[in-house]
Structures are given as structure tokens and as C-alpha cells.
Motif scaffolding. Structure first.
Motif, PDB file in Angstrom:
ATOM      1  N   SER A 106       0.790  -1.316   0.064  1.00  0.00           N
ATOM      2  CA  SER A 106       0.004   0.404  -0.483  1.00  0.00           C
ATOM      3  C   SER A 106       0.858   1.267  -0.098  1.00  0.00           C
ATOM      4  O   SER A 106       0.823   2.053  -0.777  1.00  0.00           O
ATOM      5  CB  SER A 106      -0.669  -0.029   1.590  1.00  0.00           C
ATOM      6  N   LEU A 107       1.906   0.838   0.682  1.00  0.00           N
ATOM      7  CA  LEU A 107       2.616   2.568   0.610  1.00  0.00           C
ATOM      8  C   LEU A 107       4.195   2.375  -0.406  1.00  0.00           C
ATOM      9  O   LEU A 107       3.536   4.015  -0.959  1.00  0.00           O
ATOM     10  CB  LEU A 107       4.164   2.287   1.884  1.00  0.00           C
ATOM     11  N   ARG A 108       4.217   0.791  -1.390  1.00  0.00           N
ATOM     12  CA  ARG A 108       4.515   1.894  -2.443  1.00  0.00           C
ATOM     13  C   ARG A 108       3.373   2.472  -3.601  1.00  0.00           C
ATOM     14  O   ARG A 108       3.369   2.790  -4.637  1.00  0.00           O
ATOM     15  CB  ARG A 108       4.520   0.563  -2.925  1.00  0.00           C
ATOM     16  N   ALA A 109       2.380   1.987  -3.602  1.00  0.00           N
ATOM     17  CA  ALA A 109       1.322   2.356  -4.353  1.00  0.00           C
ATOM     18  C   ALA A 109       0.327   3.413  -4.546  1.00  0.00           C
ATOM     19  O   ALA A 109       0.307   4.701  -5.161  1.00  0.00           O
ATOM     20  CB  ALA A 109       0.173   1.240  -4.633  1.00  0.00           C
ATOM     21  N   LEU A 110       0.213   4.034  -2.883  1.00  0.00           N
ATOM     22  CA  LEU A 110      -0.024   5.304  -2.569  1.00  0.00           C
ATOM     23  C   LEU A 110       0.626   6.730  -2.443  1.00  0.00           C
ATOM     24  O   LEU A 110       0.713   7.341  -2.651  1.00  0.00           O
ATOM     25  CB  LEU A 110      -0.239   5.534  -1.004  1.00  0.00           C
TER      26      LEU A 110
END
Length: 290
Positions: A106-110
Motif C-alpha cells: 500500500s505504501l508503494r502504491a499510494l
């Protein structure tokens, strides 16, 4: 939780179906911010694991906005998807390994270095509360996640985890067509613990406007009559009905239409009387109070 999230939250659940360009997605984010909606609700699985990525692409066009908004996301559901080739069966997973992997994804995607609020998406029968609490504590120490909560948990399920790791919310379904949380102890618990519940599907997935079943027609008629009396819209009235509850709910508006966000925000200035609130409750329940 008082100042963690905005009083109305923007939901990105359907963003993948909006077919917007990154620039158009950015404009949707900006328009919500202009209305005072600074919190954005996600889940890793939304759009087949695509929505967080789409939101992140938009945010990358104006990275300074990250400091003006709060990111909420969820994990714990495993979908069989080309985006997750390691998932072989649709199930729940709240193990340390899965939660940690989900947070990193999620951190990478966001395109963010932290998540403001992480929720466990659905109750997991195999949830080890002690292990999950330890995972939460480690993620907080590492600065990856600042706050934690749950979604769709019963009072006993929330209590089990909250006892080991203080939670800030339970995101649950509530609308004039779904009254369960008012009477099954869920919102009572939120008041007792000082947790402000987040509300998903406040408009019953659009059923309030288009449903042809008896309950939907009954609720729509009652809402329209009261909206006409108050000089407002059905959307604003439904959000005012939710906001009237003493647990101080935080409703999620999951619409591409900024006008819908504007109508939701207007509810912050509309305080219903008990009689007005119970007119809507009665329509939803299909009977008067005992």
C-alpha cells in the motif's frame, strides 16, 4: 480520533471504474480538499488491487498535497487476482507476514511513507490478537502506520483486539436501510470506548434512490417528504441523520460526483430533532418504536 480524520471521508472504492486520467483523479482529490474533505478511504483489494495505485499516480502529480490529507486503507482479505499471483484461495489473513506485506504494498502504491489509519477489513476467525497487536506496535514504531482500527467487527471481536492495542475506529455499514449497528451493541461500544465509527455505504449503495423494493420505496418517500420540509436534498438529509448519532460517526461518501460530496458536507450544518431522526428510522424499520 477527534482530529485524525475529516468529518466526511471520501471513499475511493469505485475509482477504477471511473475511467479517469491521473490528472482527472488529481482534480477529484483537490475538489474534495477544497470542501474540507481531507481523508480518503481505501483498501488494498479495491479495484482488484488497482485503486491505491491509481490514487498514488494522481498524488504523484502534486506530492505536496500529501501533507494536506489523511490516507486510510485496509488489509486482511486475500483475493485471487493476477495482481497477487501468490494468492491461491479467497480467504482472510491477519498474520504478521500478510499484514506487513500489505502495508508495504500500500505504501508503494499510494506513493507515501506512512499510512495515517490502517484497518483490518473483515473479522478473521484465525486472528491471533496478541500477534496482530505486536505487528501493529512494530508498524507504529517504524513510522509506517500511525493509527489502527477495524472494519465490520462485532463488539466482542473489537474488544479482543482493542484490549491489546488501542484502536481508533470500527468502520461499519449503516444507513436508513441498514439499522443493525444501532441495536446490536456496535455503536454502544463505540460510545463507551470513545471510538468514532466510520460509516460505509451510507446511501445503501444507491438503493435509497433507485431501489424498487418496499423498504427502499418507503424510506425514499419519507426522506423526500422531510427533505422538502427542510429545503434540502435526500443526500444531505441521510448524512445529517447519520451525524445525529451521539457516537459521532464519520460517514464515507464514495462518489465520483463532487456535487455528492458537497451535499454530504452540507449535512454538517443540519441538526435533526429527535422526531425528525425517528421519522427516518421508522421508515427504515417498517414500524414505529415500541
Amino acid at each position: 480520533m477527534n482530529h485524525l480524520l475529516s468529518p466526511i471521508v471520501a471513499g475511493a472504492w469505485r475509482m477504477a471504474s471511473w475511467n479517469l486520467t491521473p490528472q482527472q483523479r488529481l482534480r477529484w482529490i483537490e475538489q474534495n480538499l477544497e470542501l474540507g474533505i481531507t481523508s480518503f478511504d481505501h483498501a488494498d483489494i479495491y479495484g482488484g488491487y488497482q485503486v491505491e495505485q491509481q490514487f498514488g499516480e494522481a498524488l504523484a502529480l502534486a506530492p505536496a498535497l500529501r501533507h494536506e490529507l489523511q490516507l486510510v486503507t485496509k488489509c486482511g482479505i486475500k483475493l485471487v487476482s493476477p495482481a497477487r499471483p501468490g494468492h491461491r484461495f479467497h480467504c482472510y489473513d491477519t498474520s504478521a507476514a500478510h499484514v506487513r506485506a500489505s502495508v508495504d504494498n500500500s505504501l508503494r502504491a499510494l506513493r507515501s511513507d506512512h499510512i495515517d489509519l490502517l484497518l483490518i477489513h473483515r473479522p478473521d476467525a484465525l486472528m491471533d490478537a496478541a500477534e496482530l497487536a505486536d505487528t501493529f506496535a512494530a508498524l507504529r514504531r517504524e513510522g509506517k502506520v500511525h493509527h489502527f482500527g477495524v472494519s465490520n467487527f462485532t463488539p466482542s471481536q473489537l474488544e479482543l483486539l482493542h484490549h491489546r492495542c488501542p484502536l481508533v475506529t470500527n468502520q461499519l455499514e449503516l444507513s436508513p436501510l441498514r439499522l443493525d449497528a444501532l441495536h446490536d451493541g456496535t455503536l454502544d461500544q463505540c460510545q463507551r470506548l470513545g471510538l468514532r465509527p466510520m460509516i460505509w455505504s451510507p446511501l445503501a449503495g444507491g438503493r435509497i434512490f433507485t431501489g424498487e423494493d418496499e423498504a427502499a420505496r418507503r424510506v425514499r418517500h419519507a426522506l423526500q417528504a422531510l427533505a422538502d420540509e427542510l429545503g434540502t436534498t435526500i443526500t444531505t438529509l441521510v448524512f445529517a441523520w447519520l451525524l445525529r448519532h451521539p457516537s459521532r460517526p464519520l460517514p464515507v461518501i464514495g462518489s465520483q460526483r463532487i456535487e455528492a460530496s458537497r451535499e454530504a458536507v452540507a449535512a454538517l450544518d443540519l441538526k435533526l430533532t429527535a422526531e425528525q431522526w425517528y421519522r427516518i428510522w421508522t421508515a427504515g424499520a417498517g414500524h414505529e418504536v415500541p
